[in-house]
Motif scaffolding. Structure first.
Motif, mmCIF file in Angstrom:
data_model
loop_
_atom_site.group_PDB
_atom_site.id
_atom_site.type_symbol
_atom_site.label_atom_id
_atom_site.label_comp_id
_atom_site.label_asym_id
_atom_site.label_seq_id
_atom_site.Cartn_x
_atom_site.Cartn_y
_atom_site.Cartn_z
ATOM 1 N N VAL A 142 47.756 -7.729 -55.890
ATOM 2 C CA VAL A 142 46.802 -8.724 -55.401
ATOM 3 C C VAL A 142 45.374 -8.194 -55.506
ATOM 4 O O VAL A 142 44.447 -8.921 -55.909
ATOM 5 C CB VAL A 142 47.130 -9.116 -53.947
ATOM 6 C CG1 VAL A 142 46.002 -9.945 -53.335
ATOM 7 C CG2 VAL A 142 48.440 -9.894 -53.885
ATOM 8 N N VAL A 143 45.179 -6.930 -55.173
ATOM 9 C CA VAL A 143 43.842 -6.328 -55.278
ATOM 10 C C VAL A 143 43.363 -6.354 -56.734
ATOM 11 O O VAL A 143 42.220 -6.723 -57.021
ATOM 12 C CB VAL A 143 43.857 -4.882 -54.737
ATOM 13 C CG1 VAL A 143 42.560 -4.164 -55.084
ATOM 14 C CG2 VAL A 143 44.071 -4.878 -53.231
ATOM 15 N N ALA A 144 44.248 -5.962 -57.660
ATOM 16 C CA ALA A 144 43.876 -5.953 -59.079
ATOM 17 C C ALA A 144 43.531 -7.357 -59.570
ATOM 18 O O ALA A 144 42.538 -7.555 -60.280
ATOM 19 C CB ALA A 144 45.014 -5.360 -59.904
ATOM 20 N N ALA A 145 44.343 -8.341 -59.187
ATOM 21 C CA ALA A 145 44.086 -9.721 -59.606
ATOM 22 C C ALA A 145 42.769 -10.238 -59.020
ATOM 23 O O ALA A 145 41.997 -10.924 -59.711
ATOM 24 C CB ALA A 145 45.243 -10.616 -59.185
ATOM 25 N N ALA A 146 42.496 -9.911 -57.759
ATOM 26 C CA ALA A 146 41.253 -10.353 -57.125
ATOM 27 C C ALA A 146 40.038 -9.727 -57.801
ATOM 28 O O ALA A 146 39.006 -10.394 -57.990
ATOM 29 C CB ALA A 146 41.272 -9.999 -55.639
ATOM 30 N N LEU A 147 40.152 -8.460 -58.192
ATOM 31 C CA LEU A 147 39.047 -7.807 -58.890
ATOM 32 C C LEU A 147 38.789 -8.477 -60.232
ATOM 33 O O LEU A 147 37.628 -8.697 -60.617
ATOM 34 C CB LEU A 147 39.365 -6.323 -59.095
ATOM 35 C CG LEU A 147 39.308 -5.435 -57.851
ATOM 36 C CD1 LEU A 147 39.820 -4.031 -58.167
ATOM 37 C CD2 LEU A 147 37.875 -5.358 -57.314
ATOM 38 N N TRP A 148 39.862 -8.825 -60.945
ATOM 39 C CA TRP A 148 39.660 -9.460 -62.254
ATOM 40 C C TRP A 148 39.036 -10.842 -62.101
ATOM 41 O O TRP A 148 38.126 -11.204 -62.855
ATOM 42 C CB TRP A 148 40.978 -9.580 -63.011
ATOM 43 C CG TRP A 148 40.750 -10.038 -64.418
ATOM 44 C CD1 TRP A 148 40.456 -9.266 -65.501
ATOM 45 C CD2 TRP A 148 40.748 -11.409 -64.874
ATOM 46 N NE1 TRP A 148 40.269 -10.072 -66.614
ATOM 47 C CE2 TRP A 148 40.433 -11.376 -66.265
ATOM 48 C CE3 TRP A 148 40.976 -12.628 -64.264
ATOM 49 C CZ2 TRP A 148 40.350 -12.539 -67.026
ATOM 50 C CZ3 TRP A 148 40.883 -13.792 -65.024
ATOM 51 C CH2 TRP A 148 40.573 -13.733 -66.389
#
Length: 222
Positions: free
Chosen positions: A195-201
């Motif tokens: 979720v963190v990675a997706a939010a950053l992208w």
């Protein structure tokens, strides 16, 4: 005398769109950046079975991660240097809105980064390692896009390095497990890290799709 059969007609509109797409990609230096990232991916594939020991300074722990999970950092930084064009002034006065083109370009950039991260599969890297590599390239690409928007595409590495460095040095706790904030060290099954990675992208994509290169960057690249 019979007239020769007419040849296949070309669609001029389609030809113009294709030419514009090629120019859009080339003016950003994507072919060169993709070639560099491919060389890094091939090297990572050759060492797909190796692991990187983290130089922990706080605790005497023995923690390592596969090379394939670390290399996506390089893919993200290299590809993010292609976000902005030196011809931004011309793009702003284009007859067609450029936001859609930028959005398509960002999705294509993500697809390229994911494909490069999956290359170690050819050398026998497991599915879990590949999934973690895909997550890491998504998150680091998001950070790189935010950095490019704030500081210019030449400094796209700034925010990713600001996260990646402390993660390698301080990202493991005393019980030999990743710290909660060190999302790129967590296993592929960790939903919070995903979720963190997706939010950053998503954040980086919004910043890159709606932003423009800094004036100093345009002057340097012209």
């Amino acid at each position: 005398m019979a007239e020769p059969a007419p040849g296949p007609r070309t669609n001029p509109v389609r030809g113009l769109r294709y030419g514009a797409a090629v120019a859009f990609v080339r003016c950003r230096g994507l072919p060169r950046a993709a070639g560099t990232a491919l060389l890094v991916a091939v090297a990572a594939t050759a060492f797909a079975g190796r692991r990187v020991a983290l130089p922990e300074f706080r605790y005497l722990v023995d923690f390592s991660v596969p090379v394939a999970e670390v290399v996506p950092f390089a893919h993200a930084v290299v590809l993010a240097t292609t976000l902005f064009s030196p011809m931004a002034d011309l793009e702003r006065t284009s007859a067609q809105p450029m936001r859609r083109h930028r959005a398509v370009y960002l999705v294509g950039l993500l697809a390229l980064a994911l494909a490069l991260s999956a290359l170690p599969l050819l050398a026998g890297a497991g599915g879990e390692v590949t999934a973690a590599a895909a997550r890491n390239v998504v998150g680091h690409l998001g950070l790189a896009m935010i950095s490019a928007r704030l500081f210019g595409s030449g400094l796209a590495w700034l925010l990713p390095m600001g996260v990646f460095g402390p993660t390698l040095l301080l990202g493991v706790s005393g019980d030999n497990t990743p710290e909660p904030w060190a999302w790129s060290l967590h296993p592929a099954t960790d939903s919070t890290a995903a979720v963190v990675a997706a939010a950053l992208w998503l954040t980086g994509a919004c910043a890159a799709a709606t932003g423009q290169p800094r004036r100093t960057e345009q002057a340097e690249r012209n």
